[in-house]
Write a protein that holds these residues in place. Structure first.
Motif, PDB file in Angstrom:
ATOM      1  N   ALA A  78     154.959  49.907  22.752  1.00 27.87           N
ATOM      2  CA  ALA A  78     155.544  50.576  23.924  1.00 27.87           C
ATOM      3  C   ALA A  78     154.562  51.564  24.545  1.00 27.87           C
ATOM      4  CB  ALA A  78     156.838  51.279  23.540  1.00 27.87           C
ATOM      5  N   LEU A  79     153.736  52.197  23.720  1.00 24.47           N
ATOM      6  CA  LEU A  79     152.713  53.110  24.233  1.00 24.47           C
ATOM      7  C   LEU A  79     151.670  52.338  25.040  1.00 24.47           C
ATOM      8  CD1 LEU A  79     151.869  56.097  24.207  1.00 24.47           C
ATOM      9  CD2 LEU A  79     150.593  55.627  22.116  1.00 24.47           C
ATOM     10  N   ASP A  81     152.270  49.453  26.525  1.00 25.77           N
ATOM     11  CA  ASP A  81     152.968  49.017  27.744  1.00 25.77           C
ATOM     12  C   ASP A  81     152.973  50.122  28.799  1.00 25.77           C
ATOM     13  OD1 ASP A  81     153.497  46.529  26.675  1.00 25.77           O
ATOM     14  OD2 ASP A  81     155.503  47.083  25.966  1.00 25.77           O
ATOM     15  N   LEU A  82     153.158  51.353  28.355  1.00 24.41           N
ATOM     16  CA  LEU A  82     153.130  52.490  29.275  1.00 24.41           C
ATOM     17  C   LEU A  82     151.756  52.595  29.948  1.00 24.41           C
ATOM     18  CD1 LEU A  82     154.698  54.977  30.342  1.00 24.41           C
ATOM     19  CD2 LEU A  82     153.757  56.246  28.406  1.00 24.41           C
ATOM     20  N   GLU A  85     151.146  50.014  32.717  1.00 24.73           N
ATOM     21  CA  GLU A  85     151.807  50.183  34.019  1.00 24.73           C
ATOM     22  C   GLU A  85     150.800  50.583  35.090  1.00 24.73           C
ATOM     23  OE1 GLU A  85     155.254  52.676  33.887  1.00 24.73           O
ATOM     24  OE2 GLU A  85     156.114  51.536  32.223  1.00 24.73           O
ATOM     25  N   PHE A  90     145.494  55.503  33.604  1.00 24.83           N
ATOM     26  CA  PHE A  90     145.440  55.798  32.170  1.00 24.83           C
ATOM     27  C   PHE A  90     143.986  56.000  31.725  1.00 24.83           C
ATOM     28  CE2 PHE A  90     145.144  54.355  27.725  1.00 24.83           C
ATOM     29  CZ  PHE A  90     145.952  55.311  27.132  1.00 24.83           C
TER      30      PHE A  90
END
Length: 179
Positions: A78-79, A81-82, A85, A90
């Motif tokens: 999930a990290l 995936d963040l 985005e 990032f």
């Protein structure tokens, strides 16, 4: 063999009268670690900012491809995936964070906060990028995380802007802060 407690407290002439060489070595023990981590994180941040391939959403050597490659093998997908985005943002955030941590650590400015930032960056990289390293010690992010811990705990009491600020607050001025 008999061991005894050392009772001579004479100061050596080369340390300014503050104890023997062991006291001096103990006092400055974290300085090499602070310099190494500061320079390394400044270099890492600048390397990312000056690498045109890294700050791309896709392509060889890009942050986007790196994140897509490690997504399924990371401890916290999930990290990743963040980050996916907006991989370019990032990438800039990681580079800026590394620069801020490195400069703060090297100068000894807000040193505990900088060290905490370095530990968190290293932890997040370990849980994502180097999680699949087998055996685990082949990945360098976990040892970096633990290298930050002594600086989180101790800060930068010597040769630092924190020490200068602390000295001025106590009314000593700058001279006592750089000992």
């Amino acid at each position: 063999m008999t061991h005894s407690i050392r009772t001579d407290t004479r100061s050596a002439p080369y340390d300014g009268g503050r104890g023997d060489w062991r006291d001096t070595a103990t006092r400055y023990a974290l300085l090499p670690l602070r310099v190494f981590l500061g320079i390394t994180f400044i270099y890492a941040g600048l390397d990312k900012l000056t690498d045109s391939a890294f700050l791309q959403a896709a392509g060889s050597g890009s942050i986007g491809d790196t994140m897509r490659t490690v997504r399924d093998s990371s401890a916290i997908p999930a990290l990743v995936d963040l980050a996916l985005e907006n991989p370019v943002a990032f990438g800039y955030a990681i580079a800026a964070g590394e620069l801020a941590v490195g400069i703060g650590t090297l100068l000894g400015l807000l040193s505990r906060l900088a060290a905490l930032g370095g530990a968190l960056i290293s932890l997040s990289l370990w849980l994502t990028v180097s999680w699949a390293s087998d055996p685990y010690y082949y990945g360098n992010d976990l040892p970096y995380m633990f290298c930050w811990v002594p600086l989180v705990l101790a800060g930068a009491p010597y040769w630092s802007l924190d020490a200068v600020i602390r000295g001025r607050r106590r009314g000593r001025g700058q001279a006592g802060a750089w000992r």
